[in-house]
Design an enzyme around this catalytic site. Sequence first.
Site, PDB file in Angstrom:
ATOM      1  N   ASP A   1       3.120  40.612  -5.673  1.00 47.28           N
ATOM      2  CA  ASP A   1       2.448  41.763  -5.069  1.00 47.28           C
ATOM      3  C   ASP A   1       0.983  41.435  -4.821  1.00 47.28           C
ATOM      4  O   ASP A   1       0.280  40.998  -5.728  1.00 47.28           O
ATOM      5  CB  ASP A   1       2.587  42.997  -5.962  1.00 47.28           C
ATOM      6  CG  ASP A   1       2.422  44.293  -5.184  1.00 47.28           C
ATOM      7  OD1 ASP A   1       1.348  44.477  -4.567  1.00 47.28           O
ATOM      8  OD2 ASP A   1       3.361  45.100  -5.170  1.00 47.28           O
TER       9      ASP A   1
ATOM     10  N   SER B   1       1.866  49.128  -0.807  1.00 45.83           N
ATOM     11  CA  SER B   1       3.069  48.434  -1.242  1.00 45.83           C
ATOM     12  C   SER B   1       4.348  49.200  -0.924  1.00 45.83           C
ATOM     13  O   SER B   1       5.413  48.596  -0.793  1.00 45.83           O
ATOM     14  CB  SER B   1       3.025  48.168  -2.748  1.00 45.83           C
ATOM     15  OG  SER B   1       2.016  47.243  -3.040  1.00 45.83           O
TER      16      SER B   1
ATOM     17  N   ASP C   1       3.584  41.290  -0.298  1.00 49.99           N
ATOM     18  CA  ASP C   1       3.728  42.465   0.545  1.00 49.99           C
ATOM     19  C   ASP C   1       2.438  42.773   1.314  1.00 49.99           C
ATOM     20  O   ASP C   1       2.451  43.500   2.283  1.00 49.99           O
ATOM     21  CB  ASP C   1       4.191  43.663  -0.292  1.00 49.99           C
ATOM     22  CG  ASP C   1       3.353  43.867  -1.547  1.00 49.99           C
ATOM     23  OD1 ASP C   1       2.489  43.011  -1.857  1.00 49.99           O
ATOM     24  OD2 ASP C   1       3.553  44.889  -2.216  1.00 49.99           O
TER      25      ASP C   1
ATOM     26  N   ASP D   1       7.500  52.184  -9.638  1.00 53.09           N
ATOM     27  CA  ASP D   1       6.430  51.820  -8.704  1.00 53.09           C
ATOM     28  C   ASP D   1       7.037  51.368  -7.364  1.00 53.09           C
ATOM     29  O   ASP D   1       8.215  51.036  -7.278  1.00 53.09           O
ATOM     30  CB  ASP D   1       5.559  50.724  -9.326  1.00 53.09           C
ATOM     31  CG  ASP D   1       4.177  50.649  -8.691  1.00 53.09           C
ATOM     32  OD1 ASP D   1       3.839  51.529  -7.879  1.00 53.09           O
ATOM     33  OD2 ASP D   1       3.436  49.709  -9.020  1.00 53.09           O
TER      34      ASP D   1
ATOM     35  N   THR E   1       7.221  48.827  -5.132  1.00 49.36           N
ATOM     36  CA  THR E   1       7.976  47.643  -4.712  1.00 49.36           C
ATOM     37  C   THR E   1       9.411  47.666  -5.238  1.00 49.36           C
ATOM     38  O   THR E   1      10.345  47.434  -4.469  1.00 49.36           O
ATOM     39  CB  THR E   1       7.222  46.357  -5.103  1.00 49.36           C
ATOM     40  OG1 THR E   1       5.888  46.466  -4.606  1.00 49.36           O
ATOM     41  CG2 THR E   1       7.887  45.122  -4.543  1.00 49.36           C
TER      42      THR E   1
END
Length: 657
Positions: free
Chosen positions: A174, A223, A489, A282, A284
């Site tokens: 990330d 994200s 991402d 979260d 992702t």
Amino acid sequence: MRISKSLAVGVAIVVGVSHAQTFQRLGTCPTLGCVFPPDQTDFLAGQYFDIRLEVHAPINGSEANGKQPDEKFTFTIAKEKGKAEPATTYFSIAEPKLERWNFSWYEDLFAKEAGKPSIVNVTSKAYRRVALYEPGEYTATLTYNNGSTTKASWLVRDLQEVRKAKNIIMFIGDGMTTNMITAARLIAHKAINGRYQTKMQMDQFPILGHQMTHSIDSFITDSANSATALYTGHKSTVNCLGVYADSSKDPFDDPKVETIAEMFHRLTGGLVGIVSTAFIADATPAALTAHTRDRGQYGAVVDSFLHGITNYTWTNWTGPDVLFGGGAEQFYDPKLGGKTYLNKDYYSEFSKAGYQVLWNKTSLAKASNDSRALGIFTVSNMAKWLDRNVYKSNLNQSLSPSGDKTAALDQPGLKDMTLKAIDILAKRSGDKGFFLMSEAASIDKMMHVLDYDRALGELLELDDTIKATIAKLKSLNKFKETLIIVTADHGHGFDVMGSVDTKYLAAQNVDRKKRDAVGTYQNSGLSQYANTGNLTYSEGVHFPSNWDPRYTLFQGLMADPDRRENWSVHKDGPRVPAVNITPSADFYANPKDGAGGILLNGTLPVGDDQGVHSLTDVPVFAMGPCQELFGGVYNSIDIFFSMAECFGLARGKGHGQ
Ligand SMILES: *[C@@H]1O[C@H](CO)[C@@H](O)[C@H](O)[C@H]1NC(C)=O
Ligand SMILES: *[C@@H]1O[C@H](CO)[C@@H](O)[C@H](O)[C@H]1NC(C)=O
Ligand SMILES: *[C@@H]1O[C@H](CO)[C@@H](O)[C@H](O)[C@H]1NC(C)=O
Ligand SMILES: *[C@@H]1O[C@H](CO)[C@@H](O)[C@H](O)[C@H]1NC(C)=O
Ligand SMILES: *[C@@H]1O[C@H](CO)[C@@H](O)[C@H](O)[C@H]1NC(C)=O
Ligand SMILES: *[C@@H]1O[C@H](CO)[C@@H](O)[C@H](O)[C@H]1NC(C)=O
Ligand SMILES: *[C@@H]1O[C@H](CO)[C@@H](O)[C@H](O)[C@H]1NC(C)=O
Ligand SMILES: *[C@@H]1O[C@H](CO)[C@@H](O)[C@H](O)[C@H]1NC(C)=O
Ligand SMILES: *[C@@H]1O[C@H](CO)[C@@H](O)[C@H](O)[C@H]1NC(C)=O
Ligand SMILES: *[C@@H]1O[C@H](CO)[C@@H](O)[C@H](O)[C@H]1NC(C)=O
Ligand SMILES: *[C@@H]1O[C@H](CO)[C@@H](O)[C@H](O)[C@H]1NC(C)=O
Ligand SMILES: *[C@@H]1O[C@H](CO)[C@@H](O)[C@H](O)[C@H]1NC(C)=O
């Protein structure tokens, strides 16, 4: 990589009232008639999606048109040069009921500060769970207000339906950029006379590409939005998980698009694994199964892992076989302070559905490979590699997943979780194969708080995990049939510009004099992190042998809050660069952070306490079946289409409804 043919024909859309750049009425809808999916959308043949139509009637503000929103709008679909048919005929579905709502927005900062929102009345319809099966170009046309039209050019990509990979493992660093990989390599790998003696695992992948991460309606992504692009092939809006953002108030009624995980499971019965070092709700990890305009609906996100789309089903989704990460507060009983969906205890919900529930590294290691597993190892985000391995006394900053408020001292890392996930998925998937997403979430989280050392530690842990994954796949005889992708991402504006003599820096009292501690060009010298002679550690495991050398990296971001930089490792746990120390809502440099360093003023709005994402393209490394699809420069959505092609997920006319 194929470029959408429809790029050339996308001029049909009527350019509406020009509204402000940063404040939008509805990003993907510049006119008063909205079609979602909007113009320039590509689809995988057979991928389920919803269509949302809206007609806007601004009541006031500069766009006010004094009209009631049209209730008699029509919508047609035409394939290539064929006849335009009403959507109800084309998809053989009933006409949906008319919906109405209003919403407000600010045209610019002046309107916002003056408290003058513009109000818009809306009429709308949604066609749920449709799919296009024949490859080719389509034109979707909304006709409203006595003859105004909004046209959307859609393309169903013509992809092979033959499956080439049995498994796909997708690693997401990330926020990881090429600059961060370069810095991580510098601190963990020994160089002699400008030549590295060892390589990162990522550096050894045969294929390198890079992807553009823009949102559909803004050039910087978050994200949620970027994960939506990677998993569905559809660009979306910031904060969206698996939907296009409509203007309604309900965060769950936005038009949905099916994800790679849902399609793979629905069409092949293949298994899904989801691993992250973040709280598991979260963005992702969430974007694989959640469909909401608001990524903050954490409770519902956790429910969607287990049950699929809330109160609405389009798949035979039965839950991932592996779900590992943090975020216990969305699982444990509300009586213990849990914040769960409909106040349920999600440990017992998963348990009832046949999952073994794991709370620590010890039980993870011992877990059976034969049954599905939920592993939740801490409240909130998981502890960072640096705190689990070097500054271990900070581990007591994490709370136990049980909800009993004790410390979570026995947490696994990304490598432990990923290898166990592969054991379970490999054992249980048989001939059906698996899709595993494994996220090094805190590269991003630590870059946000300018804790560069922790971020790079997480990146090195990702690299170590990839290396161990390859070895694991080989030992299970699954390496040749598995496509491995490593990407990010989005990025942060991070780079290294030289080195800092931290001893000299600390000895100066005047900020302008402190700047002499920065060494650039030839004075940057060599990395002090990897060169201390502890070869066993630095070459065998590929982490720095010394995180606290005198000469550190002169590193930083492009956009910051106020902060004090001493460019030294934070031994007391993750950094907090800026705090709210005055009665106002403004953030200032944290007086407790960066002892002996230089006070630097931020460039971000004073309400921001951390750094932000940046524009940069991010790398894509690929190895295994179909690796060649991932070379070159392309859009984030192309990663979905290439993975889907590799899995053979397209379902053309032959498979039709
Ligand atoms: C907007 O909608 C409201 C109902 O929500 C209605 O009372 C009002 O007349 C509408 N205004 C316009 C300009 O259409
Ligand atoms: C907007 O809709 C709400 C109901 O959701 C209604 O109470 C309100 O009057 C509407 N506002 C306008 C300006 O039409
Ligand atoms: C639009 O109408 C609303 C509700 O009456 C009001 O609060 C707002 O200030 C108006 N906006 C403008 C730009 O006139
Ligand atoms: C459409 O045309 C009719 C007749 O001219 C008019 O009464 C009506 O207001 C128009 N509707 C819209 C939405 O422009
Ligand atoms: C879902 O449906 C597909 C197609 O009917 C089938 O191949 C697959 O096994 C099913 N998956 C599950 C988990 O039932
Ligand atoms: C799903 O339905 C239940 C029961 O009707 C309701 O309480 C819940 O709010 C709904 N959830 C969503 C996300 O719409
Ligand atoms: C580890 O987790 C298991 C459940 O997975 C639990 O039974 C055990 O008590 C935990 N051990 C410690 C030391 O917390
Ligand atoms: C799970 O599979 C791995 C092989 O990859 C094996 O080493 C391990 O012992 C298995 N664990 C259990 C509990 O069976
Ligand atoms: C964690 O342990 C350290 C060192 O033992 C101690 O100084 C600190 O107060 C503890 N922090 C918490 C949150 O318990
Ligand atoms: C090398 O690093 C390892 C891991 O931190 C440590 O256990 C060992 O003591 C170090 N050896 C030397 C000679 O510094
Ligand atoms: C610079 O940062 C300091 C410390 O946060 C703060 O007191 C000061 O107001 C800032 N100056 C400007 C121009 O923002
Ligand atoms: C730099 O700041 C960090 C965080 O406040 C602190 O842990 C560290 O000791 C400081 N380094 C020096 C050399 O003072």
